[in-house]
Design a protein around this motif. Sequence first.
Motif, PDB file in Angstrom:
ATOM      1  N   ARG A 128       0.680  -1.307   0.024  1.00 30.20           N
ATOM      2  CA  ARG A 128      -0.074  -0.099  -0.076  1.00 30.20           C
ATOM      3  C   ARG A 128       0.959   1.226  -0.139  1.00 30.20           C
ATOM      4  O   ARG A 128       0.737   2.089  -0.884  1.00 30.20           O
ATOM      5  CB  ARG A 128      -0.794  -0.003   1.150  1.00 30.20           C
ATOM      6  CG  ARG A 128      -2.421   0.065   1.042  1.00 30.20           C
ATOM      7  CD  ARG A 128      -2.978   0.001   2.639  1.00 30.20           C
ATOM      8  NE  ARG A 128      -3.199   1.113   2.903  1.00 30.20           N
ATOM      9  CZ  ARG A 128      -4.178   1.707   3.014  1.00 30.20           C
ATOM     10  NH1 ARG A 128      -5.396   1.305   2.848  1.00 30.20           N
ATOM     11  NH2 ARG A 128      -4.419   3.164   3.628  1.00 30.20           N
ATOM     12  N   THR A 171     -12.834  -5.314   3.150  1.00 33.42           N
ATOM     13  CA  THR A 171     -12.611  -3.947   2.646  1.00 33.42           C
ATOM     14  C   THR A 171     -11.088  -3.743   2.671  1.00 33.42           C
ATOM     15  O   THR A 171     -10.784  -4.214   3.815  1.00 33.42           O
ATOM     16  CB  THR A 171     -13.352  -2.811   2.995  1.00 33.42           C
ATOM     17  OG1 THR A 171     -14.720  -3.364   3.611  1.00 33.42           O
ATOM     18  CG2 THR A 171     -13.987  -1.733   1.909  1.00 33.42           C
ATOM     19  N   ARG A 201      -7.760  10.595 -16.199  1.00 32.29           N
ATOM     20  CA  ARG A 201      -8.728  10.022 -15.245  1.00 32.29           C
ATOM     21  C   ARG A 201      -9.871  11.042 -14.909  1.00 32.29           C
ATOM     22  O   ARG A 201     -11.236  10.423 -14.723  1.00 32.29           O
ATOM     23  CB  ARG A 201      -7.927   9.883 -14.088  1.00 32.29           C
ATOM     24  CG  ARG A 201      -8.659   9.168 -13.025  1.00 32.29           C
ATOM     25  CD  ARG A 201      -8.274   7.822 -12.354  1.00 32.29           C
ATOM     26  NE  ARG A 201      -9.161   7.402 -11.539  1.00 32.29           N
ATOM     27  CZ  ARG A 201      -9.082   6.309 -10.972  1.00 32.29           C
ATOM     28  NH1 ARG A 201      -7.912   5.293 -11.334  1.00 32.29           N
ATOM     29  NH2 ARG A 201      -9.911   5.717 -10.306  1.00 32.29           N
ATOM     30  N   LYS A 202      -9.618  12.406 -14.883  1.00 35.20           N
ATOM     31  CA  LYS A 202     -10.796  13.317 -14.575  1.00 35.20           C
ATOM     32  C   LYS A 202     -11.896  13.170 -15.768  1.00 35.20           C
ATOM     33  O   LYS A 202     -13.043  13.506 -15.479  1.00 35.20           O
ATOM     34  CB  LYS A 202     -10.232  14.648 -14.624  1.00 35.20           C
ATOM     35  CG  LYS A 202      -9.551  15.065 -13.019  1.00 35.20           C
ATOM     36  CD  LYS A 202      -9.243  16.343 -13.027  1.00 35.20           C
ATOM     37  CE  LYS A 202      -8.806  16.478 -11.644  1.00 35.20           C
ATOM     38  NZ  LYS A 202      -7.960  17.685 -11.344  1.00 35.20           N
ATOM     39  N   THR A 254     -13.494   9.529 -14.564  1.00 39.00           N
ATOM     40  CA  THR A 254     -14.294   9.231 -13.257  1.00 39.00           C
ATOM     41  C   THR A 254     -15.781   9.371 -13.160  1.00 39.00           C
ATOM     42  O   THR A 254     -16.527   8.532 -12.480  1.00 39.00           O
ATOM     43  CB  THR A 254     -13.486   9.960 -11.973  1.00 39.00           C
ATOM     44  OG1 THR A 254     -13.374  11.278 -12.484  1.00 39.00           O
ATOM     45  CG2 THR A 254     -12.450   9.274 -11.883  1.00 39.00           C
ATOM     46  N   HIS A 260      -4.249   0.362  -5.221  1.00 35.49           N
ATOM     47  CA  HIS A 260      -4.432   1.356  -4.420  1.00 35.49           C
ATOM     48  C   HIS A 260      -3.798   2.467  -4.953  1.00 35.49           C
ATOM     49  O   HIS A 260      -2.913   2.627  -6.111  1.00 35.49           O
ATOM     50  CB  HIS A 260      -4.145   0.858  -2.844  1.00 35.49           C
ATOM     51  CG  HIS A 260      -4.134   1.866  -1.804  1.00 35.49           C
ATOM     52  ND1 HIS A 260      -5.300   2.172  -1.446  1.00 35.49           N
ATOM     53  CD2 HIS A 260      -3.289   2.706  -0.994  1.00 35.49           C
ATOM     54  CE1 HIS A 260      -5.226   3.049  -0.363  1.00 35.49           C
ATOM     55  NE2 HIS A 260      -3.929   3.341  -0.234  1.00 35.49           N
ATOM     56  N   GLY A 261      -3.976   3.845  -4.422  1.00 33.84           N
ATOM     57  CA  GLY A 261      -3.233   4.829  -5.054  1.00 33.84           C
ATOM     58  C   GLY A 261      -3.757   5.512  -5.977  1.00 33.84           C
ATOM     59  O   GLY A 261      -5.111   5.096  -6.554  1.00 33.84           O
ATOM     60  N   VAL A 262      -3.391   6.406  -6.991  1.00 32.32           N
ATOM     61  CA  VAL A 262      -4.149   7.075  -7.931  1.00 32.32           C
ATOM     62  C   VAL A 262      -4.459   6.229  -9.142  1.00 32.32           C
ATOM     63  O   VAL A 262      -5.347   6.444  -9.942  1.00 32.32           O
ATOM     64  CB  VAL A 262      -3.139   8.353  -8.698  1.00 32.32           C
ATOM     65  CG1 VAL A 262      -3.113   9.333  -7.459  1.00 32.32           C
ATOM     66  CG2 VAL A 262      -2.110   7.919  -9.183  1.00 32.32           C
ATOM     67  N   HIS A 263      -3.935   5.152  -9.362  1.00 30.64           N
ATOM     68  CA  HIS A 263      -4.116   4.129 -10.349  1.00 30.64           C
ATOM     69  C   HIS A 263      -5.343   3.108 -10.088  1.00 30.64           C
ATOM     70  O   HIS A 263      -5.538   2.126 -10.835  1.00 30.64           O
ATOM     71  CB  HIS A 263      -3.077   3.583 -11.119  1.00 30.64           C
ATOM     72  CG  HIS A 263      -2.084   4.239 -11.937  1.00 30.64           C
ATOM     73  ND1 HIS A 263      -2.332   4.576 -13.158  1.00 30.64           N
ATOM     74  CD2 HIS A 263      -0.887   4.823 -11.435  1.00 30.64           C
ATOM     75  CE1 HIS A 263      -1.592   5.496 -13.562  1.00 30.64           C
ATOM     76  NE2 HIS A 263      -0.789   5.805 -12.871  1.00 30.64           N
ATOM     77  N   GLN A 264      -5.832   3.283  -8.863  1.00 28.31           N
ATOM     78  CA  GLN A 264      -6.937   2.126  -8.263  1.00 28.31           C
ATOM     79  C   GLN A 264      -7.831   1.947  -9.496  1.00 28.31           C
ATOM     80  O   GLN A 264      -8.293   3.010 -10.219  1.00 28.31           O
ATOM     81  CB  GLN A 264      -7.536   2.702  -6.982  1.00 28.31           C
ATOM     82  CG  GLN A 264      -8.393   1.185  -6.501  1.00 28.31           C
ATOM     83  CD  GLN A 264      -9.031   1.693  -5.101  1.00 28.31           C
ATOM     84  OE1 GLN A 264      -9.485   2.808  -5.029  1.00 28.31           O
ATOM     85  NE2 GLN A 264      -8.754   0.994  -4.039  1.00 28.31           N
ATOM     86  N   GLN A 299     -13.704  -0.277 -11.016  1.00 25.90           N
ATOM     87  CA  GLN A 299     -14.128  -1.315 -10.057  1.00 25.90           C
ATOM     88  C   GLN A 299     -15.620  -1.323  -9.536  1.00 25.90           C
ATOM     89  O   GLN A 299     -15.952  -2.289  -9.165  1.00 25.90           O
ATOM     90  CB  GLN A 299     -13.360  -0.971  -8.790  1.00 25.90           C
ATOM     91  CG  GLN A 299     -13.439   0.479  -8.189  1.00 25.90           C
ATOM     92  CD  GLN A 299     -12.583   0.657  -6.973  1.00 25.90           C
ATOM     93  OE1 GLN A 299     -12.683   0.014  -5.946  1.00 25.90           O
ATOM     94  NE2 GLN A 299     -11.596   1.563  -7.199  1.00 25.90           N
ATOM     95  N   GLN A 300     -16.097  -0.160  -9.638  1.00 27.07           N
ATOM     96  CA  GLN A 300     -17.671  -0.311  -9.278  1.00 27.07           C
ATOM     97  C   GLN A 300     -18.633  -0.941 -10.115  1.00 27.07           C
ATOM     98  O   GLN A 300     -19.602  -1.357  -9.650  1.00 27.07           O
ATOM     99  CB  GLN A 300     -18.368   1.353  -8.735  1.00 27.07           C
ATOM    100  CG  GLN A 300     -17.308   2.106  -7.993  1.00 27.07           C
ATOM    101  CD  GLN A 300     -17.062   1.492  -6.676  1.00 27.07           C
ATOM    102  OE1 GLN A 300     -17.864   0.620  -6.254  1.00 27.07           O
ATOM    103  NE2 GLN A 300     -16.197   2.233  -5.989  1.00 27.07           N
ATOM    104  N   THR A 302     -18.924   6.246 -11.424  1.00 24.69           N
ATOM    105  CA  THR A 302     -19.450   6.601 -10.088  1.00 24.69           C
ATOM    106  C   THR A 302     -20.265   5.317  -9.436  1.00 24.69           C
ATOM    107  O   THR A 302     -20.786   4.621 -10.158  1.00 24.69           O
ATOM    108  CB  THR A 302     -20.010   7.760  -9.728  1.00 24.69           C
ATOM    109  OG1 THR A 302     -21.370   7.534 -10.546  1.00 24.69           O
ATOM    110  CG2 THR A 302     -19.474   8.955 -10.345  1.00 24.69           C
TER     111      THR A 302
END
Lengths: 73, 402
Positions: B57, B336, B105-106, B109, B343-347, B351-352, B113
């Motif tokens: 992590r 969880t 990424r922006k 994202t 983890h981190g900015v590349h997570q 995933q959702q 959500t």
Amino acid sequence: MELEVDRERCIGAGMCALTAPEVFDQDLDDGRVMLLDSSPPPGHQAKARRALDVCPSGAITLVSRAGSPADPS
Amino acid sequence: MTEPPYTVTALPTMRPPGCPFDPPEELAQLREQHPLSRMVFPDGHVGWLVTSHALARAVVADPRFSSRHELMHSPFPGAISAERPPPAAPGMFIGVDPPEHTRYRKLLTGKFTVRRMRSLAARVEEITAEHLDAMERQGPPVDLVQAYAQPVPALMICELLGVPYADREFFQRHALALNNFDAVPEEQYAAYVALQEYLHALVLAKRATPTDDLLGDLAREELTDEELTNIGVLLLGAGLDTTANMLALGTFALLSHPGQLAALRADPGLADQAVEELLRYLSITHTGIRAALEDVELNGHVIKAGESVALSAQAANRDPERFADPDTLDLHRQATGHLSFGHGVHQCLGQQLARVEMRVALPALVTRFPTLRLAISSAEVPLRTNSDIYGVHRLPVAWDKE
């Protein structure tokens, strides 16, 4: 417990909204964090802490206020 | 005085015989004694291997460790290339660092959500029901990979992106080749080029006639055709070959743990926790990589600038310091914090979506077929040991017809 979020650091992974939906949400447009409740009631604090722990970008912080009694747990 | 680091000669990849869900045993020994060890990479590079949850992590959250493709040495066995990899192509945001990464990424994202993905649950329910109906009509035995695990996420990602599902045979074959260690570099490159040409044509069509889907939306953003094409390749590839493996391997794991399977069947409300625990326990994306941009002191050692660090998610997810009794599959646990999406900015961006697909598809399967079982012995299930994404190649299942 008092929380702060940093929308610039946030990468919109959604872990906070998933973990503590009573406390955090995501902006509908850009997916970044929205703090719904900056001082959540005791019943939501454990979840809020878990959200802080799993946030991948470190965008959530616990504010420590000088003179305030130590948070339980 | 720090001890000299312990050195491993290769990334451990051999799972214990008869335990298809467990990581290689050597990883547990390393995690206990040398959670940060030196490791010889297949190309001869001497880098590092991280096996504890806390250190893995720490590395991925630290901007001094880069995701830039051209800095990476691959820890995976198989094709060895003496040449350094090229920089990530424009739009391939998994292979770049902030601020380049942040820009892409922006744009994305808001489209992945928790809320947006949950709004797709009803559609996942329809798709799963259709595929379960088809399985029932066909009758046992059925290969669950072909009949269910692959098509459900494939249909979802196609609808979300706006990619014609009718072309699935073509892009599924190429997406699989991308993640296969046994494919020679030329084959992998050919698969990538084929996907790129396909997405490029689609991007041009969407530019000409805007559509109401993710690629159609992105076609209105400030992105070049090349960037948009590569984003499409990345999202399509990631949507096809990840959840599919979780559904098939997850079903195999549940069938091998009848008590846990019964618990999920009895209480569909357990689905969210079950999904997190299966993600942790199975860790299909078992190993990540970063490269140090500068000298970094970590756990008493110095990782030098330019050295690659392999991060064992499967070892981290079985770390007893983080998860009590980590080698037990326990759908009731709080899983969880696992590192299966990184983890981190590349997570993981998707995933959702993956969570929604799994929380619908797994309970739907096991409640539709109360007598679901393997149609071959566990030992005969062909495992995907030759990929950076673990899973099963086939999962023949059977059930009692009423």
